[in-house]
Every structure is written in C-alpha cells, then in structure tokens.
Design a protein around this motif. Structure first.
Motif, PDB file in Angstrom:
ATOM      1  N   ARG A 191      -5.954 -42.322  -3.938  1.00  0.00           N
ATOM      2  CA  ARG A 191      -6.778 -43.335  -3.273  1.00  0.00           C
ATOM      3  C   ARG A 191      -6.023 -44.079  -2.172  1.00  0.00           C
ATOM      4  NH1 ARG A 191     -12.126 -44.273  -4.863  1.00  0.00           N
ATOM      5  NH2 ARG A 191     -12.066 -45.526  -2.985  1.00  0.00           N
ATOM      6  N   ASP A 192      -4.702 -44.171  -2.366  1.00  0.00           N
ATOM      7  CA  ASP A 192      -3.907 -44.867  -1.359  1.00  0.00           C
ATOM      8  C   ASP A 192      -4.070 -44.219   0.006  1.00  0.00           C
ATOM      9  OD1 ASP A 192      -2.738 -47.080  -2.265  1.00  0.00           O
ATOM     10  OD2 ASP A 192      -0.660 -46.342  -2.066  1.00  0.00           O
ATOM     11  N   ASP A 195      -7.709 -44.479   1.278  1.00  0.00           N
ATOM     12  CA  ASP A 195      -8.037 -45.858   1.675  1.00  0.00           C
ATOM     13  C   ASP A 195      -7.516 -46.161   3.073  1.00  0.00           C
ATOM     14  OD1 ASP A 195      -9.333 -46.348  -0.619  1.00  0.00           O
ATOM     15  OD2 ASP A 195      -7.783 -47.627  -1.532  1.00  0.00           O
ATOM     16  N   ARG A 199      -9.879 -46.970   6.259  1.00  0.00           N
ATOM     17  CA  ARG A 199      -9.764 -48.169   7.112  1.00  0.00           C
ATOM     18  C   ARG A 199      -9.702 -47.781   8.580  1.00  0.00           C
ATOM     19  NH1 ARG A 199      -6.249 -50.153   3.561  1.00  0.00           N
ATOM     20  NH2 ARG A 199      -4.404 -49.749   4.842  1.00  0.00           N
ATOM     21  N   ASN A 234     -14.211 -40.605  -1.042  1.00  0.00           N
ATOM     22  CA  ASN A 234     -13.198 -41.669  -1.026  1.00  0.00           C
ATOM     23  C   ASN A 234     -13.030 -42.251   0.377  1.00  0.00           C
ATOM     24  OD1 ASN A 234     -12.797 -41.391  -3.718  1.00  0.00           O
ATOM     25  ND2 ASN A 234     -10.866 -40.250  -3.559  1.00  0.00           N
TER      26      ASN A 234
END
Ligand SMILES: Nc1nc2c(ncn2[C@@H]2O[C@H](COP(=O)(O)OP(=O)(O)O)[C@@H](O)[C@H]2O)c(=O)[nH]1
Ligand SMILES: [Mg+2]
Length: 638
Positions: A191-192, A195, A199, A234
């Motif tokens: 997820r890092d 994410d 963004r 995701n």
C-alpha cells in the motif's frame, strides 16, 4: 510550438494565474509551500507546455525498487541505456527518451524539463544516472514508439527514514500523461507504493495507466488480472477499471537477468493486442483533450481554494492593520493625555488683546469693561486672585505639565513598541496597562478585540526587535519640548481663530464681554486637563469639548477642568465650550500629527508600511487571479 495554441486566451489566463498565485502566497506568506509548488509544476508541465498538439504523449515507467523499470525502459527503447540490476535505489535520476521527430525541437525538450529546473542534458554515460542530478535524455531510433518515455528512480528506497528518490520520481510523475506501473508478486499489494502513486496521479487530472506485472510464467491470466486489479484499485479506488489502459505480463526469465534478452510484454487485458498495437491504437488527441480538460478543471479548483485562503489571509491582514492603527492612535492619545490649556488660553488671550481696537484697549485699562457675569462666581470660588493676562503662568503648572508629558511619551512609546513586537496586538490590553500605570483613570470607550500579528509583518518585526529601544525612546524624547510648545504654525492658526471669533461676534455685545471675561479667567483656572476617548465629563466641574474626527479617534473629548463651571449658567457654559473647542482642536490637530510622525519615524513606520503595502498588493493580485480563473473556467470544455 504552435503559435496559435500558445496565443490562445486560455493559455494567457493560465499564465496569468500561474504567475499570480505564487506571488500571492509569497506576499501573504501563505503556508502553501509544497502543494502550491506542485500545482505550479502541473500547470507548467501538463497545461502550459502541452498546448502544442504535436507534443507527444509522455509516459512514466514507475514502480518499487528492482521491479524491473529500467529493464523495461531499455526493452521499449531497444537499447541498453539505463543501468539495471544491482542494489535497489541505485538509479538516482530520471532518464527520458525523445522520439526522433522532436529531438531537434529543443524548446519542447526544455519545456519537458521545466519542472526539474534543469537544462536539457543528453545522456553520455549510463554511469551518470547513478549520481543525483537533473534528468538526462536520449533520442530513440526511427521507428520507435512515438512517445516520451521516462525511466524513474525507485521511490520506495530510503535512507534514514527518508525516501531519497521521491522528489525526482515525483517530478517525472507530475510530467506524465500516463503511467506504466511495473510491479512484482512480492510488492503488488504494497500500500505504501500505491499510496504514493495515488497521490501523484489522482490529485490533479487523474491519469490513466498500463499495468505491467513481472510474474511467474506459471500464473494464469486470471491470477494476473486479479493481482493487477488489486493494484489498480489501490491506486484509483472503486472505479479503477476506467483508468486501466491495458494489463501486460512480463514473465520471469533468467535470460533477461543475464542481459541476453529484452522483456517481452504479453497482453492479458485486452488479451489479443500487443503492447505496440495498444500504444499505437491510442487516440492521443482524445486522451490529451480529456486529460487537459480534467487537469484544467482540477487546476482551477485548487486555484480557487488557494485564492480563498489568500482572501481570508488578506482579511486577517486588514484586521491586523486596523488593530495597529487603533493601537497607535490609542498610544498617541495617551501620549497627549494632558495638554497645557492654561498656556494655550494665555496665548490666545494675548493675541486677542493685541488685536483689540485702540478704544477698547483704553477702556479695558480703565476697568469699565470688566463687568463680566462670572466675577461673582469666580470670586466665590477663590479663583480670581490672579491679575489679568500678561502674568507668567504659574511655575508649578508648566513644570508638572512637562513632567507628565515626558512620562506619557515614555509609557506610550514603550507600550507601542511592546505591542508591535507581540504576536497579538491588543489595544484593550494596552489600555489596561496604561490605566494600571500610575494615577490614571482608564480611558473609557470600547476597544476592538485583540488581533493576531500577520506573518507578513514578521521581517519588519524582526528588524524592529533588533533596534535599540533606548535610542528609539531618546529619539522621541529629544522632541519633547517642541511637542509641549505652541509653535509658529499654531500661533498663526490661533490668530486665524481670533479673526474668526471676532467676525462672528460684535466685540461690543454681551457675548463679546463674556468671551473676554473667559479669556482672562480661564488661564488661571484651566490648568491641566484630560483627554478621554469617550464618556461623561466628571459631573459639572469640567467643560467637555468634542474633538471627534482627529486621526480616526471617534468620540474623543477634551475635558477642561474648570471649577467655575459649577455655578455657571447654561448659556455661558455653551459659550465657553464654543470657544474652547476650536482652541483645543487646534492644539490636538498639530500635536497628534507631530507625535504620529515621530512615532512612525522612530518606531512603527516600517511595520505599518509593510502591512499596508502587502495588503494593497495582495488585493490587486487577488483581483487579477480572480479574473483569470473566471476567464479560464470558460475554457474548460466538458
Ligand atoms: N529473472 C528476471 N529478472 C529480471 C526480469 N526483469 C528484470 N529483472 C532483473 O531485476 C533486477 C532489477 O531490474 P531493474 O530493471 O534494474 O529494476 P528497477 O530498479 O525497477 O529499475 C535486475 O537485475 C534485472 O535484470 C525478468 O523478467 N526476469
Ligand atoms: Mg532502475
């Protein structure tokens, strides 16, 4: 560049907005730092420089460390340009390929590079990519893909809790029209990573992507699709499918690792079109148009938000400016709290007497004119011991006035200085401090609420803080005698007043006599007086003279404490007020102006000016930006 596109009104409005918003943020010291910088980059990169329809698509290859980005880049441009393998995070800079047809157009390349704040530099040696620095470019061979391809550094490798490569990866992602996201079985659900990508991609003008899964040959198409869609969700959320241009697999192959082969991408979704076919089949113009419209509308949305913050900051700034003025006016008022009404009256009486016609002067000497109605009252009050005009003022009065003036100047400058340096400016707090200091009554009237110092004032506050207070104070106090004096200018005005009074009243009538009587008695009686901001005079023992309109001080009164008023007739009181008013006004007009100039010169001027100037400039910039947004919004095609 296509000059028509660049000359379009939309381009012009965007350029205006691009210039005004950072200027506003700087002017008002908005804490907009990274977001605004990123907004600017997006406007530059994805709007301003993309008005040329010939500009090729820009695709950024991105993903976690050692996912195979550089290997894929090399495979797609058909050469071994980017170093591969080795430790994660080793590629520190962006490498981009430029199709042959645009390689000569240095302006296009330069505009691509704008967000990196670097000059276009061709790749000479692959080793150069291992050192931090600006992006490097290479020309692709004829027949290659007609797009700008970027190999980006890993954004997930870090040193000491810092993601060392994120800024340069971010630059590439901001510049991209679409994304080629490479992932492996070990990081597809990280997820890092997603994410960060989310963004970058979805903040402004959501861009579409190709998903490239480096997976085991044994994985079925369904497995590949399922994992790829997990990645897509995701990044894009629930309606991810809309943004996926295609899913491809790059099967693990040791020959690739050995550098013997390039990656061969196999289509998974849609299942039957090669990567090249899919890419060539893209309707670039349409993709660009959609992206453009989406980007523009997001850019304008964010611009409106920034502008709203600027407006509210400007409002704060105005509030602060008003607070500073209120404070300074209050301090001026405190500095001039006492004024030498006795001396002023004596001078006025003298001027009056010298302008008497000779016959009147003679009669005065014989005493036949001194039949004034106050005589009894004053006599009874024991006040009329002093002979008429010409006597020197009682020493104790002028001495005590000088002492009080000095005290008041000191406390006003001190308070003004303290408040100017404070993070919160509050006249009501300052007023309480004045009241607590010594024998004073607190000035009455309402004071505004405290206001926070605006960040705009920071540098001016710092400079003031570093100035020596004692010398500032001395610089004010050297003018003390001048402040307490009736100068030449005021003398001239008093003469003018005499003429004015004479023209309004015949000196022969009763009013004239009363007037003359007052002139002679008051200097002795009206000694030291107060100035209050508003309020009721102390019973009937003082004459209240309105001074409103001076320096924005509303309802300002001078109270002239005259014991004789106790027994005075209403009409006489009125008469007295009519005379004292203009005389006191003259004093305050001169003195407030003088002391204000002095305070501003020595203490407050720079801060006040900074605040006013920033306010005026911000106001203009806000108007310009508002117009640009409104005009650009008309260019947003649905
Ligand atoms: N076995 C195998 N290794 C690969 C494949 N693709 C890339 N690699 C290796 O994975 C390592 C990392 O690749 P690289 O392209 O440098 O990854 P990057 O950090 O994402 O740029 C290198 O040693 C590559 O040779 C593949 O399909 N099969
Ligand atoms: Mg690499």
């Amino acid at each position: 560049m296509d000059d028509q596109a660049v000359d379009s009104p939309l381009h012009h409005h965007l350029k205006t907005l691009r210039a005004e918003l950072p200027r506003l943020a700087d002017l008002l010291k908005l804490e907009a730092g990274p977001e605004l910088a990123s907004w600017c980059k997006i406007v530059d990169l994805r709007l301003l420089t993309r008005f040329d329809p010939r500009f090729p698509l820009v695709a950024a290859i991105c993903g976690g460390g050692s996912a195979g980005k550089s290997t894929l880049f090399n495979s797609l441009v058909d050469g071994r340009f980017a170093p591969t393998g080795g430790r994660a995070g080793m590629n520190r800079r962006v490498l981009f390929s430029v199709p042959e047809r645009m390689a000569e157009q240095t302006r296009l390349i330069a505009s691509l590079l704008e967000p990196f704040a670097a000059n276009p530099e061709p790749l000479k040696n692959p080793e150069d990519l291992l050192r931090p620095g600006g992006p490097l470019f290479l020309k692709t061979r004829p027949g290659g893909f007609d797009l700008v391809l970027m190999d980006t550094p890993d954004f997930d490798t870090g040193a000491g809790g810092q993601y060392a490569n994120r800024p340069s990866a971010q630059g590439a992602l901001e510049a991209a029209d679409l994304l080629i996201y490479v992932f492996t079985n070990s990081n597809y659900n990280n997820r890092d990573n997603t994410d960060f990508i989310a963004r970058m991609l979805t903040g402004i003008g959501r861009r579409k992507c190709f998903l490239v899964y480096r997976c085991y040959p044994s994985f079925t198409s369904d497995e590949v699709t399922e994992h790829a869609m997990t990645v897509a969700r995701n990044i894009y959320g629930a309606d991810a499918a809309r943004y996926v241009l295609g899913i491809f697999r790059a099967d693990e192959d040791n020959q690739i690792a050995a550098g013997e082969r390039f990656i061969a991408l196999r289509p998974v979704l849609p299942p039957d079109r090669s990567f090249a076919e899919t890419l060539n089949g893209l309707d670039v113009q349409r993709l660009r148009r959609e992206l453009h419209a989406a980007t523009l509308s997001d850019v304008l949305r964010d611009a409106r938000a920034t502008l709203a913050r600027a407006r509210s900051s400007l409002e704060d700034l105005r509030g602060y400016a008003a607070g500073l003025r209120e404070l300074q006016n209050g301090c001026l008022q405190e500095a001039l709290r006492y004024f030498p009404m006795d001396r002023l009256m004596r001078r006025f009486a003298k001027i009056w007497a010298t302008s008497d016609p000779p016959a009147v002067r003679l009669m005065r000497r014989t005493g036949s004119l001194i039949e004034f109605p106050l005589k009894a009252v004053i006599g009874a009050a024991g006040w009329a011991r002093e002979k008429f005009s010409g006597e020197p003022p009682p020493e104790k009065f002028s001495e005590s006035f000088a002492r009080k003036l000095e005290e008041n100047l000191v406390s006003s400058v001190t308070t003004l200085h303290q408040q100017l340096l404070s993070p919160v400016v509050s006249w009501s707090a300052a007023r309480r401090a004045f009241a607590a200091d010594g024998d004073r009554k607190p000035s009455v009237g309402s004071a505004s609420r405290p206001v926070n110092a605006h960040p705009v004032a920071g540098p001016a506050q710092d400079r003031l803080r570093h100035k020596d207070f004692h010398s500032m104070l001395q610089a004010v106090l050297v003018h003390q005698a001048e402040i307490g004096d009736i100068g030449g200018d005021m003398e001239r005005e008093l003469r003018g007043l005499v003429d004015h009074f004479r023209s309004r009243m015949g000196w022969w009538d009763r009013v004239g006599q009363t007037f003359w009587a007052f002139l002679n008695v008051l200097p002795a009686a009206a000694a030291v007086t107060y100035v209050l901001s508003t309020g009721d005079p102390v019973g009937g023992t003082a004459i209240k003279v309105k001074l409103a309109g001076l320096f924005g001080l509303k309802d300002l009164y001078a109270l002239v404490a005259i014991p004789v008023t106790r027994g005075m007739k209403k009409a006489d009181q009125k008469q007295l007020q009519a005379m004292l008013g203009p005389i006191a006004q003259t004093w305050f007009r001169h003195k407030l102006k003088k002391v204000e100039r002095l305070f501003e010169q020595e203490v407050s001027g720079e801060l006040l000016q900074t605040v006013d100037q920033a306010g005026a400039e911000a106001e203009r910039a806000i108007c310009t930006a508002e117009e640009a947004i409104a005009s650009a919004a008309e260019g947003v095609v649905p």
